[in-house]
Design a protein around this motif. Structure first.
Motif, PDB file in Angstrom:
ATOM      1  N   GLN A  83      53.728   6.025  87.032  1.00 44.42           N
ATOM      2  CA  GLN A  83      55.201   5.553  86.577  1.00 44.42           C
ATOM      3  C   GLN A  83      55.064   3.920  87.307  1.00 44.42           C
ATOM      4  O   GLN A  83      54.370   3.958  88.405  1.00 44.42           O
ATOM      5  CB  GLN A  83      56.139   6.361  87.324  1.00 44.42           C
ATOM      6  CG  GLN A  83      56.432   7.699  86.845  1.00 44.42           C
ATOM      7  CD  GLN A  83      57.421   8.683  87.746  1.00 44.42           C
ATOM      8  OE1 GLN A  83      58.389   8.532  87.711  1.00 44.42           O
ATOM      9  NE2 GLN A  83      56.605   9.591  88.376  1.00 44.42           N
ATOM     10  N   THR A  84      55.785   3.229  86.919  1.00 41.32           N
ATOM     11  CA  THR A  84      55.844   1.721  87.159  1.00 41.32           C
ATOM     12  C   THR A  84      57.431   1.240  87.035  1.00 41.32           C
ATOM     13  O   THR A  84      57.957   1.624  86.132  1.00 41.32           O
ATOM     14  CB  THR A  84      54.875   0.919  86.397  1.00 41.32           C
ATOM     15  OG1 THR A  84      55.240   0.944  84.976  1.00 41.32           O
ATOM     16  CG2 THR A  84      53.352   1.457  86.766  1.00 41.32           C
ATOM     17  N   LEU A  85      57.382   0.051  87.798  1.00 45.84           N
ATOM     18  CA  LEU A  85      58.535  -0.675  87.703  1.00 45.84           C
ATOM     19  C   LEU A  85      58.057  -2.171  87.192  1.00 45.84           C
ATOM     20  O   LEU A  85      57.289  -2.808  87.680  1.00 45.84           O
ATOM     21  CB  LEU A  85      59.420  -1.106  88.878  1.00 45.84           C
ATOM     22  CG  LEU A  85      60.537  -2.113  88.707  1.00 45.84           C
ATOM     23  CD1 LEU A  85      61.513  -1.634  87.723  1.00 45.84           C
ATOM     24  CD2 LEU A  85      60.978  -2.125  90.066  1.00 45.84           C
ATOM     25  N   GLN A  98      54.611  18.221  92.844  1.00 51.47           N
ATOM     26  CA  GLN A  98      55.990  18.719  93.104  1.00 51.47           C
ATOM     27  C   GLN A  98      57.109  17.621  92.808  1.00 51.47           C
ATOM     28  O   GLN A  98      56.580  16.354  93.347  1.00 51.47           O
ATOM     29  CB  GLN A  98      56.107  19.107  94.658  1.00 51.47           C
ATOM     30  CG  GLN A  98      57.495  19.777  95.305  1.00 51.47           C
ATOM     31  CD  GLN A  98      57.469  20.075  96.656  1.00 51.47           C
ATOM     32  OE1 GLN A  98      56.354  20.042  97.228  1.00 51.47           O
ATOM     33  NE2 GLN A  98      58.772  20.545  96.929  1.00 51.47           N
ATOM     34  N   VAL A  99      58.079  17.976  92.350  1.00 52.53           N
ATOM     35  CA  VAL A  99      59.205  16.901  91.890  1.00 52.53           C
ATOM     36  C   VAL A  99      60.455  17.411  92.058  1.00 52.53           C
ATOM     37  O   VAL A  99      60.647  18.742  92.014  1.00 52.53           O
ATOM     38  CB  VAL A  99      58.803  16.464  90.583  1.00 52.53           C
ATOM     39  CG1 VAL A  99      57.551  15.788  90.095  1.00 52.53           C
ATOM     40  CG2 VAL A  99      59.137  17.714  89.634  1.00 52.53           C
ATOM     41  N   PRO A 100      61.539  16.525  92.244  1.00 54.79           N
ATOM     42  CA  PRO A 100      62.665  17.066  92.508  1.00 54.79           C
ATOM     43  C   PRO A 100      63.190  17.875  91.282  1.00 54.79           C
ATOM     44  O   PRO A 100      63.066  17.365  90.050  1.00 54.79           O
ATOM     45  CB  PRO A 100      63.452  15.888  92.822  1.00 54.79           C
ATOM     46  CG  PRO A 100      62.681  14.844  92.945  1.00 54.79           C
ATOM     47  CD  PRO A 100      61.541  15.134  92.302  1.00 54.79           C
ATOM     48  N   MET A 101      63.957  18.758  91.477  1.00 55.32           N
ATOM     49  CA  MET A 101      64.450  19.257  90.486  1.00 55.32           C
ATOM     50  C   MET A 101      65.840  19.015  89.830  1.00 55.32           C
ATOM     51  O   MET A 101      66.882  18.599  90.920  1.00 55.32           O
ATOM     52  CB  MET A 101      65.060  21.164  90.918  1.00 55.32           C
ATOM     53  CG  MET A 101      63.578  21.899  91.015  1.00 55.32           C
ATOM     54  SD  MET A 101      62.855  22.239  89.204  1.00 55.32           S
ATOM     55  CE  MET A 101      61.271  21.267  89.501  1.00 55.32           C
ATOM     56  N   ARG A 128      56.567  12.914  80.805  1.00 51.29           N
ATOM     57  CA  ARG A 128      55.768  13.327  81.691  1.00 51.29           C
ATOM     58  C   ARG A 128      56.370  13.941  82.886  1.00 51.29           C
ATOM     59  O   ARG A 128      56.001  15.141  83.310  1.00 51.29           O
ATOM     60  CB  ARG A 128      55.235  12.089  82.288  1.00 51.29           C
ATOM     61  CG  ARG A 128      54.213  11.651  81.203  1.00 51.29           C
ATOM     62  CD  ARG A 128      52.735  12.367  81.485  1.00 51.29           C
ATOM     63  NE  ARG A 128      51.787  11.776  80.789  1.00 51.29           N
ATOM     64  CZ  ARG A 128      50.396  12.259  80.660  1.00 51.29           C
ATOM     65  NH1 ARG A 128      50.059  13.102  81.398  1.00 51.29           N
ATOM     66  NH2 ARG A 128      49.440  11.526  79.836  1.00 51.29           N
ATOM     67  N   THR A 129      57.705  13.545  83.346  1.00 52.41           N
ATOM     68  CA  THR A 129      58.280  14.228  84.584  1.00 52.41           C
ATOM     69  C   THR A 129      58.866  15.440  83.993  1.00 52.41           C
ATOM     70  O   THR A 129      58.586  16.462  84.877  1.00 52.41           O
ATOM     71  CB  THR A 129      59.612  13.220  84.987  1.00 52.41           C
ATOM     72  OG1 THR A 129      58.994  12.161  85.314  1.00 52.41           O
ATOM     73  CG2 THR A 129      60.444  13.852  85.955  1.00 52.41           C
ATOM     74  N   ILE A 134      63.751   5.969  91.759  1.00 49.29           N
ATOM     75  CA  ILE A 134      63.890   5.941  90.527  1.00 49.29           C
ATOM     76  C   ILE A 134      62.571   7.038  90.066  1.00 49.29           C
ATOM     77  O   ILE A 134      62.545   7.301  88.586  1.00 49.29           O
ATOM     78  CB  ILE A 134      63.725   4.871  89.626  1.00 49.29           C
ATOM     79  CG1 ILE A 134      62.663   3.805  89.963  1.00 49.29           C
ATOM     80  CG2 ILE A 134      65.004   3.941  89.984  1.00 49.29           C
ATOM     81  CD1 ILE A 134      62.440   2.652  89.089  1.00 49.29           C
ATOM     82  N   THR A 135      61.489   7.296  90.792  1.00 50.66           N
ATOM     83  CA  THR A 135      60.436   8.078  90.260  1.00 50.66           C
ATOM     84  C   THR A 135      60.833   9.519  90.158  1.00 50.66           C
ATOM     85  O   THR A 135      61.928  10.139  90.825  1.00 50.66           O
ATOM     86  CB  THR A 135      59.564   8.155  91.586  1.00 50.66           C
ATOM     87  OG1 THR A 135      60.096   8.560  92.669  1.00 50.66           O
ATOM     88  CG2 THR A 135      58.926   6.644  91.531  1.00 50.66           C
ATOM     89  N   ASP A 136      60.511  10.045  88.877  1.00 49.91           N
ATOM     90  CA  ASP A 136      60.700  11.442  88.762  1.00 49.91           C
ATOM     91  C   ASP A 136      62.111  11.899  88.464  1.00 49.91           C
ATOM     92  O   ASP A 136      62.606  12.868  88.479  1.00 49.91           O
ATOM     93  CB  ASP A 136      60.104  12.321  89.488  1.00 49.91           C
ATOM     94  CG  ASP A 136      58.594  12.272  89.659  1.00 49.91           C
ATOM     95  OD1 ASP A 136      57.987  12.260  88.300  1.00 49.91           O
ATOM     96  OD2 ASP A 136      58.032  12.188  90.484  1.00 49.91           O
TER      97      ASP A 136
END
Length: 345
Positions: free
Chosen positions: A315-317, A63-66, A78-79, A231-233
């Motif tokens: 995902q990385t910073l 599940q990711v933000p729309m 990927r996102t 910042i993820t996704d």
């Protein structure tokens, strides 16, 4: 000596041989006909869902933000796969594809969904969009103009392309491309056109709800992090804005002294010092340390450190600090300060 009658005439001998051969041919022909008449074709093996899932290099859909507005076309690869797979409810996938489905984000970042008989892929394409289909048909998808074409050896599959943005920025992939085709060995008839439209409608509707337009690449905007976001996704503009915001706050320098990058990075350079924050969507690093409560790896002692942002994602910073006069431990202390807001804490 009378030998008449002891040997049959040569003509009779030849006739007997011919009759024997003919009889054999007839018997063999009758046997072949008997064995093959009304013989049904071997039944096709019923199609099944793949036993190995996800496919090699693929990820289970999470599940990711729309995204809203035009931001869907500025997502990292990927996102975007997770967004497109999640934009359509699983029951809608199953209804459109005629049975249970498996979903993944494949090794190329595509949303990939299969049923026992059908295979669907969805992704965003940058310009120029490759043309593979024939017989183009203009269609309307969630109020937007699209084009539906045929493809495949028999022309059975369909490709649906829908333009979602007119932006020409290099970090934008403005066209949604959805393909539908049968799995190898499937002999059933499918309404590919109806399937493509049934999936694309809710997909486009879910990712284009009212929201911001895409900004120009050279105009970063300060964004106050909202609890639970980071910042993820996120789309690249949001990533860049937040990286610059945190870099500005941590270094106490104005935003106009920072250099935003188009694919999620922000840099500050002064004299011989350079500090850069860079987002990576799919790192292959090994994280044996911890920074700001997250798995991390100090790639170059005191100069470069990489932090994994999510447990179920790569995902990385990456923080790079080039400064010969920097005290020991300064990089880790800096990371402890900037990472939490970028995680939405």
């Amino acid at each position: 000596m009378n030998t008449r009658g002891m040997y049959p005439p040569r003509k009779d001998h030849t006739v007997l041989i011919a009759l024997s051969v003919s009889a054999g041919v007839i018997v063999l022909s009758l046997l072949a006909w008997f064995l093959t008449r009304d013989s049904p074709e071997s039944p096709a093996k019923p199609s099944e869902l793949p036993s190995q899932w996800p496919s090699p290099g693929g990820e289970v859909v999470r599940q990711v933000p729309m995204p809203t507005g035009e931001l869907a076309v500025a997502l990292p690869g990927r996102t975007s796969g997770h967004v497109l797979c999640g934009a359509v409810p699983e029951q809608t996938w199953a209804s459109a594809l005629g049975g249970p489905v498996l979903r993944e984000v494949d090794k190329n970042g595509l949303c990939h969904v299969v049923s026992a008989n059908l295979d669907v892929s969805a992704t965003f394409w940058a310009d120029p969009v490759p043309t593979k289909g024939v017989d183009p048909e203009a269609v309307t998808v969630a109020g937007r103009q699209g084009e539906l074409t045929r493809f495949g050896p028999e022309g059975f599959g369909r490709i649906l392309a829908v333009r979602l943005s007119d932006s020409t920025e290099k970090w934008v992939r403005p066209t949604l491309r959805l393909s539908v085709h049968q799995v190898p060995g499937d002999r059933a008839e499918h309404d590919y056109r109806a399937i493509a439209l049934a999936l694309a409608g809710p997909m486009v509707g879910a990712i284009t709800t009212p929201g911001p337009s895409l900004p120009a690449a050279d105009k970063p905007r300060e964004m106050t992090p909202i609890l639970g976001t980071g910042i993820t996704d996120a789309p690249y503009p949001l990533i860049t804005w937040q990286l610059c915001t945190q870099l500005s706050r941590a270094l106490k320098v104005p935003l106009d002294q920072l250099e935003p990058g188009p694919f999620g990075s922000c840099r500050h350079e002064e004299d011989l010092k350079s500090i850069t924050l860079t987002y990576h969507q799919d790192s292959t690093g090994s994280f044996t340390d911890r920074v700001a409560g997250r798995p991390a790896h100090e790639k170059t002692l005191g100069t470069n450190i990489e932090i994994q942002l999510l447990d179920d994602s790569r995902q990385t910073l990456e923080i790079s600090w080039i400064d010969g006069a920097k005290p020991d431990g300064e990089l880790r202390a800096f990371a402890e300060e900037v990472v939490p807001p970028l995680l939405g804490r």
